[in-house]
Design a protein around this motif. Structure first.
Motif, mmCIF file in Angstrom:
data_model
loop_
_atom_site.group_PDB
_atom_site.id
_atom_site.type_symbol
_atom_site.label_atom_id
_atom_site.label_comp_id
_atom_site.label_asym_id
_atom_site.label_seq_id
_atom_site.Cartn_x
_atom_site.Cartn_y
_atom_site.Cartn_z
ATOM 1 N N ARG A 9 -1.164 -3.905 3.735
ATOM 2 C CA ARG A 9 -0.360 -4.798 2.901
ATOM 3 C C ARG A 9 -0.110 -4.240 1.520
ATOM 4 N NH1 ARG A 9 -2.046 -11.017 3.915
ATOM 5 N NH2 ARG A 9 -2.697 -10.856 6.082
ATOM 6 N N LEU A 10 -0.942 -3.303 1.115
ATOM 7 C CA LEU A 10 -0.818 -2.778 -0.251
ATOM 8 C C LEU A 10 -0.104 -1.450 -0.281
ATOM 9 C CD1 LEU A 10 -4.437 -3.640 -1.398
ATOM 10 C CD2 LEU A 10 -2.345 -4.929 -1.820
ATOM 11 N N GLU A 11 0.264 -0.931 0.893
ATOM 12 C CA GLU A 11 0.906 0.382 0.905
ATOM 13 C C GLU A 11 2.219 0.358 0.155
ATOM 14 O OE1 GLU A 11 1.273 1.991 4.798
ATOM 15 O OE2 GLU A 11 -0.862 2.439 4.961
ATOM 16 N N GLY A 12 2.475 1.432 -0.572
ATOM 17 C CA GLY A 12 3.728 1.530 -1.314
ATOM 18 C C GLY A 12 3.655 0.870 -2.670
ATOM 19 N N LEU A 13 2.590 0.132 -2.933
ATOM 20 C CA LEU A 13 2.428 -0.479 -4.260
ATOM 21 C C LEU A 13 1.649 0.469 -5.161
ATOM 22 C CD1 LEU A 13 1.420 -4.086 -3.187
ATOM 23 C CD2 LEU A 13 3.686 -3.233 -3.823
ATOM 24 N N THR A 14 2.040 0.542 -6.414
ATOM 25 C CA THR A 14 1.306 1.369 -7.364
ATOM 26 C C THR A 14 1.105 0.605 -8.651
ATOM 27 O OG1 THR A 14 3.427 2.316 -8.018
ATOM 28 C CG2 THR A 14 2.060 3.631 -6.538
ATOM 29 N N ALA A 15 0.017 0.895 -9.333
ATOM 30 C CA ALA A 15 -0.223 0.294 -10.636
ATOM 31 C C ALA A 15 0.697 0.931 -11.659
ATOM 32 C CB ALA A 15 -1.682 0.502 -11.046
ATOM 33 N N CYS A 16 1.182 0.154 -12.611
ATOM 34 C CA CYS A 16 2.014 0.735 -13.653
ATOM 35 C C CYS A 16 1.834 -0.046 -14.937
ATOM 36 C CB CYS A 16 3.486 0.744 -13.247
ATOM 37 S SG CYS A 16 4.200 -0.889 -13.057
ATOM 38 N N ASP A 17 2.234 0.550 -16.053
ATOM 39 C CA ASP A 17 2.276 -0.156 -17.332
ATOM 40 C C ASP A 17 3.616 0.133 -17.981
ATOM 41 O OD1 ASP A 17 2.144 2.363 -18.333
ATOM 42 O OD2 ASP A 17 0.082 2.206 -19.072
ATOM 43 N N ALA A 18 3.741 -0.142 -19.280
ATOM 44 C CA ALA A 18 5.027 0.004 -19.952
ATOM 45 C C ALA A 18 5.533 1.446 -19.899
ATOM 46 C CB ALA A 18 4.924 -0.447 -21.404
#
Lengths: 203, 203
Positions: A98-107
């Motif tokens: 379910r988390l595949e393809g998601l990445t952490a990001c910031d500004a």
DNA sequence: CGGAGTGCCTTA
DNA sequence: TAAGGCACTCCG
């Protein structure tokens, strides 16, 4: 033993699996005698941490309209009633998908990925290091067991993970920590302390 | 300024004094547009504590059958409509009468009466100490003013209490606390502390 | 558990 | 059919 039942909590065949129905009798006030019905999803007592799958708080403790049967009573499914602590919670396999393809990001954009140490070997029908790290990190946070990795036959797991994958362990091959590993780690800590000491002395 | 009136609350000449009629328009649902009528007894906002006269909670917010006039409309009495906060609540005199002859008791029977301190003098057309104590205790609990007792002329009060009795004060003559009274009380506290100290030392 | 507010049965 | 009456829901 109470004759009057003030709280009654039970599984219920008409509900989705894992849900429980609780009836609470109002004891005081103008509405004493009224019954409030709550539905709970059966949550294990050790589930203070759960895998990072979104859960909506509002599913708990909600009033629900009661649709009664013709006997004016919702029948309890005795076959499924719990006698103790033996209830086994279904374990979800492959939730990491379910988390595949998601990445952490910031500004400033995507936050850099982490690479696996050499002795951590991904295992199972997953390829990315990111998924392996999610799996391992979650196991370290959630599990009350020791983390060993998958200790079953690698071939069996790859051919039939639904059967042979151990859902209590992360998606990595079995890890053996040797005495040499412990010694190296202690060495690393000692060096770091020395550098800190020197930095403080120079300041 | 609203054209559509959703809530309307007003005094009403056909109701007992102090009651108000409220009409509430249903805004949503299948019955939107229907009007619900509620009747309230006007309760002061500072009436969180009231003298110990039994009040039945169920008199509030009850459905009440409306008997309409032939014009199918209950006329609003404009003369009595309130323009602000100036409404003065009638004060009840001599409410203590309702408690006369009643005594507290438990399984062992009547609980002993309390006697008045010497400097508390009953005042008004009442004789029993019990009534005086009820009056004073209630004033101490309920009043937001200082308790002074009746400061008017004793003769005027006795001859025409309905006019000269101050309903905000208990049925006792004006009390003056002198510096000597304060000194004696301090003395009493000091002695009590000494005895406690000795008792602890002896233990 | 209370209370605002709607649903819906009953009555005329 | 409309209004009364009251049970009931749902939210705080």
């Amino acid at each position: 033993m109470n004759i009057s039942i003030e709280k009654k909590r039970s599984d219920c065949s008409v509900l989705p699996k894992g849900w429980q129905r609780e009836e609470v009798l109002r004891k005081t006030g103008l509405t004493a005698g009224k019954v409030d019905v709550y539905y709970y999803r059966g949550v294990r007592s050790d589930a203070s941490l759960v895998p990072p799958i979104r859960q909506t708080a509002s599913i708990f403790k909600q009033p629900v309209t009661v649709y009664k049967t013709q006997e004016s009573k919702v029948k309890t499914d005795q076959k499924h009633e719990r006698t103790g602590d033996k209830q086994e919670k279904p374990k979800q396999l492959f939730w990491e998908k379910r988390l595949e393809g998601l990445t952490a990001c910031d500004a400033n954009g995507v936050i850099g990925t982490t690479s696996l140490p050499k002795y951590i070997k991904p295992l199972g029908p997953y390829t990315s290091d990111a998924t392996t790290i999610q799996s391992l990190a979650t196991a370290l946070h959630v599990s009350s067991q020791q983390i060993t990795g998958q200790t079953g036959s690698k071939q069996a797991i790859m051919e039939n993970p639904g059967v042979f994958l151990n859902p209590e362990q992360p998606l990595i091959a079995a890890v053996t920590i040797t005495k040499e590993d412990v010694r190296r780690q202690e060495e690393r800590v000692k060096r770091a302390r020395l550098r800190l000491q020197e930095a403080l002395a120079a300041a």
